[in-house]
Scaffold this active site. Sequence first.
Site, PDB file in Angstrom:
ATOM      1  N   CYS A 212      -1.941  12.591   6.332  1.00  0.00           N
ATOM      2  CA  CYS A 212      -3.227  12.670   7.021  1.00  0.00           C
ATOM      3  C   CYS A 212      -4.195  13.417   6.121  1.00  0.00           C
ATOM      4  CB  CYS A 212      -3.066  13.334   8.383  1.00  0.00           C
ATOM      5  SG  CYS A 212      -2.453  15.027   8.304  1.00  0.00           S
ATOM      6  N   ALA A 213      -5.132  14.161   6.697  1.00  0.00           N
ATOM      7  CA  ALA A 213      -6.154  14.816   5.887  1.00  0.00           C
ATOM      8  C   ALA A 213      -5.600  15.954   5.036  1.00  0.00           C
ATOM      9  CB  ALA A 213      -7.271  15.350   6.787  1.00  0.00           C
TER      10      ALA A 213
END
Length: 488
Positions: free
Chosen positions: A27-28
């Site tokens: 993810c981020a």
Amino acid sequence: MGKFQEDAKKLLEDVGGKENIAAVSHCATRMRFVLNDPSKADTTAIEKIPSVKGTFTNAGQFQVIIGNEVPQFYNEFSAISGLEGVSKEQGKAAAKQNLNPVQRAISVLAEIFTPLIPALVIGGLILGFRNVLEGIPFGFLDGQKIVEVSQFWSGVNSFLWLIGEAIFQFLPVGITWSITKKMGTTQILGIVLGITLVSPQLLNAYSVASTAAADIPFWDFGFAQVNMIGYQAQVIPAMLAGFLLAYLEIFFRKVIPQAVSMIFVPLFALVPTVIAAHVILGPIGWTIGSWISDIVNAGLTSSLNWLFGAVFGFMYAPLVITGLHHMTNAIDLQLIADFKSTNLWPMIALSNIAQGSAVLAVVFMHRGNKEEEQVSIPAMISCYLGVTEPAMFGINLKYIYPFVAGMIGSACAGLFSTLFDVKAISIGVGGLPGILSIVPQYYVPFLGAMLIAVVVPFILTYIFRTKGIFNKIDPVDEATGKLFVEEN
């Protein structure tokens, strides 16, 4: 040799090797693993890898905090492990086998909004900058605003709205696209559906309240009339329509022969969805969204708003751990659509600052611990810029007492913020830059709340450590009265 090659090799070894990985994605800020046997992951060894900020298990996944450079790390890990073919959707599907219905719903919500975050962040920055240009009277300009005294900045302000409008008013396009991407259906159909919700042919959603019922345009089908109302900035109508489109496409793919599916699947999926969006789903979604924003706004503007702010401020960091914080994106955007501002976003920015300040206290007290500083200092900076995961998972949850101190500091700042009714015109970058999103008239009280979010967690972290509160692994040396510095 890539920057993360050695660290990626070590991580592959410490998670139990390629054969122990059912799926991997990112993810981020995190690498996300679905492990065949989680007990084979050596978390102690993993957390000693230079690029790793911490580890935890959530939503059926073993997650390794890397930070903002996780895409580069993931690419090198994929090249080394040979797991490039394992998609994020496969990983999420595998992990969801261990989730309850509520966790699955939150996971879906997160997957919808995560791809939109870069646009929302830059949109928030742009609206914040326009805030300064057109919303603040400056004393050195004799009480005038920048756009009133400079044609250049007036032009810049007008130009930037081109981007701001595209991001926020046309948000339904991004939502419907993201849903089709998440569901594995045809993304261009999602984009087309989103456009039909915000088309210039429709009466702008922001103009509905000021338009007489007789003046609202409509489609006349002879036996029925349907109002031509747009859903600019509306979240729930776009989500309902997006999911209907995706499920219709999935259904018709199964029943329509492959030879003619390219023609009839898009036709039978898109056209009924657009009709349903304007006849049924749009009005229902608008009503639901209005209920949610009205309830939240009522809590934030009631006589007990200080309690609401304190509770939200205290609980936001734990929400980040569980993933529930993604719900606030939808609520914030709905509040902005309905009330032109949001009281939640300022408290989110303050929570970021509070957790960063707790890390700052740890950096101060553990000064000299070079190994930990490689994690704590970048994590603190990241936290102050709005990304809290490296700080929380790499430092604060490791010792517990900084995390609790950050929660208390965030509660105090949230209480202060709601007492002064601090509002933001958009969501954007959290942490210290969050002030750019604040309505200008609330700059001063927000600065006061920011000061609270810096000072209270710092002092409490120091007190908790020296008194051994919430902490049994990081005490004071009673013989010398000095704080221990752990050598990891």
